[in-house]
Design an enzyme around this catalytic site. Structure first.
Site, PDB file in Angstrom:
ATOM      1  N   ARG A 244      24.061  17.774  22.056  1.00  0.00           N
ATOM      2  CA  ARG A 244      22.809  17.103  21.756  1.00  0.00           C
ATOM      3  C   ARG A 244      21.747  17.601  22.729  1.00  0.00           C
ATOM      4  O   ARG A 244      22.035  17.866  23.903  1.00  0.00           O
ATOM      5  CB  ARG A 244      22.958  15.587  21.886  1.00  0.00           C
ATOM      6  CG  ARG A 244      23.653  14.932  20.703  1.00  0.00           C
ATOM      7  CD  ARG A 244      22.867  15.088  19.404  1.00  0.00           C
ATOM      8  NE  ARG A 244      23.427  14.368  18.286  1.00  0.00           N
ATOM      9  CZ  ARG A 244      24.147  14.922  17.297  1.00  0.00           C
ATOM     10  NH1 ARG A 244      24.403  16.215  17.294  1.00  0.00           N
ATOM     11  NH2 ARG A 244      24.593  14.174  16.304  1.00  0.00           N
ATOM     12  N   GLU A 273      14.217  16.841  17.992  1.00  0.00           N
ATOM     13  CA  GLU A 273      14.317  17.560  16.705  1.00  0.00           C
ATOM     14  C   GLU A 273      13.462  16.892  15.634  1.00  0.00           C
ATOM     15  O   GLU A 273      13.410  15.669  15.599  1.00  0.00           O
ATOM     16  CB  GLU A 273      15.788  17.586  16.263  1.00  0.00           C
ATOM     17  CG  GLU A 273      16.625  18.398  17.200  1.00  0.00           C
ATOM     18  CD  GLU A 273      18.091  18.471  16.787  1.00  0.00           C
ATOM     19  OE1 GLU A 273      18.422  18.081  15.640  1.00  0.00           O
ATOM     20  OE2 GLU A 273      18.893  18.909  17.606  1.00  0.00           O
ATOM     21  N   HIS A 291      20.115  23.402  14.422  1.00  0.00           N
ATOM     22  CA  HIS A 291      21.168  22.375  14.312  1.00  0.00           C
ATOM     23  C   HIS A 291      22.128  22.701  13.156  1.00  0.00           C
ATOM     24  O   HIS A 291      22.226  21.940  12.174  1.00  0.00           O
ATOM     25  CB  HIS A 291      20.541  20.984  14.127  1.00  0.00           C
ATOM     26  CG  HIS A 291      21.474  19.866  14.512  1.00  0.00           C
ATOM     27  ND1 HIS A 291      21.057  18.684  15.088  1.00  0.00           N
ATOM     28  CD2 HIS A 291      22.826  19.740  14.397  1.00  0.00           C
ATOM     29  CE1 HIS A 291      22.092  17.881  15.300  1.00  0.00           C
ATOM     30  NE2 HIS A 291      23.183  18.499  14.888  1.00  0.00           N
TER      31      HIS A 291
HETATM   32  C1  DGY Z   1      27.090  15.540  14.008  1.00  0.00           C
HETATM   33  O1  DGY Z   1      28.080  15.358  13.306  1.00  0.00           O
HETATM   34  O2  DGY Z   1      26.809  14.782  14.926  1.00  0.00           O
HETATM   35  C2  DGY Z   1      26.234  16.704  13.698  1.00  0.00           C
HETATM   36  O3  DGY Z   1      25.430  17.036  14.767  1.00  0.00           O
HETATM   37  C3  DGY Z   1      25.386  16.419  12.476  1.00  0.00           C
HETATM   38  O4  DGY Z   1      24.839  15.171  12.594  1.00  0.00           O
END
Ligand code: DGY
Length: 325
Positions: A244, A273, A291
């Site tokens: 993240r 994001e 992402h």
């Molecule tokens: C997750 O599964 O957390 C991916 O980043 C997509 O949301």
């Protein structure tokens, strides 16, 4: 609380066709055919008029949104493993259960982390950009030299499912040496099979050629990677983030990349994001992906089916397989 026989489920984004069909067989589904992200008002309407939401990381389900009156929804079946976009305290307080989709996107996210390592070490993004811009004048021995990934030391921060899948690829595929920092240590057999050494966070940064991040977003992990950690890295060091964005202090990373404190970075996630820090966009030595960690047909179908399993369990009054709250 009794669940209606055919519950209304709002699906906040477009999903692969087999998932949408499977959902429609079982529930009275409201699909988002335009695939436009729902703003606060749209999410509140869904919470007020549906029994459950199948939501995604693009839905900001904070305390205010979840405070909607009257509230009808009793389940947020999140399509994804990360759930920091949902205020869990507010969900709990309002009696809304939350589930996620662990395990089904592990391999694809690990593949992408390795792709970013290769892209950053071998400067592949720069190479592609040069070629497309007509700046390639032909092969020559000194053209665009990167660094070898094989045999290097990889530092993994967070040895959960994805961290371990990355570790296996790095050790068995690239002969890398492995250091890791994690709250829980690997079981002895697995640590021995990977020759993985558990160390303090600072040592991971000081002794690794590549550091790959695999921790969830939380108050504890926010800016876990900051100027201090980056300063510990060797000048040829590479940072890879598929976890993240807020785990990294992006301002400190821009500064470290611009000053040559580290050689490069490969990022798939960002603090705000879809906004990307303009400082990152301006740097040649960072690979920036939108992402895409779990973005394969296989993972996205599996994620949808896993969310469906949770919805079905909830509608049948069974224990939720992937309950977060
Ligand atoms: C997750 O599964 O957390 C991916 O980043 C997509 O949301």
């Amino acid at each position: 609380m009794t669940v209606p026989e055919r519950p209304v489920v709002t699906v906040t984004r477009r999903l692969p066709a087999p998932v949408e069909s499977a959902l429609a067989e079982r529930f009275d589904v409201r699909l988002n055919r335009q695939d436009t992200p729902l703003e606060a008002a749209g999410l509140q309407e869904a919470l007020a008029t549906s029994d459950a939401l199948l939501c995604t990381v693009s839905d900001r389900l904070g305390a205010e949104v979840l405070g909607v009156e009257p509230l009808r929804a009793r389940l947020l079946a999140n399509f994804g493993v990360g759930f920091e976009h949902i205020n869990l305290d507010a969900a709990r307080a309002r009696g809304i259960a939350v589930t996620n989709t662990p395990g089904v996107l592990t391999e694809d996210t690990a593949d992408l982390a390795v792709a970013l390592m290769l892209m950053a070490m071998r400067r592949l993004g720069e190479g592609e950009r040069d070629l497309r811009a007509g700046r390639w004048a032909g092969w020559h021995p000194m053209h665009h030299l990167g660094r070898r990934l094989s045999g290097r030391t990889l530092g993994i921060v967070g040895m959960g499912r994805i961290g371990r899948a990355v570790a296996r690829r790095a050790v068995h595929g690239f002969g890398m040496r492995l250091l890791y920092a994690s709250r829980t240590e690997l079981p002895a057999g697995e640590a021995a099979a990977l020759d993985a050494v558990h160390v303090e966070l600072d040592r991971v940064f000081a002794e690794s050629d590549v550091v790959s991040l695999h921790v969830p977003s939380s108050g504890e992990t926010r800016h876990l990677v900051n100027a201090r950690q980056l300063d510990l890295m060797p000048p040829h060091g590479i940072l890879v983030n598929t976890s993240r964005g807020d785990v990294v202090d992006e301002g400190a990373l821009v500064d470290a990349l611009a000053r040559g404190v580290i050689a490069g970075a490969g990022l798939d996630v960002y603090a705000e994001e879809p906004r990307v820090n303009p400082g990152l966009l301006a740097l040649p030595n960072v690979v920036l992906l939108p992402h895409l960690g779990s973005a394969t047909v296989e993972s996205r179908i599996a994620m949808g089916m896993r969310a469906l399993e949770n919805l079905v369990a909830w509608s049948e009054g069974r224990e939720l397989p992937d309950r977060v709250v």
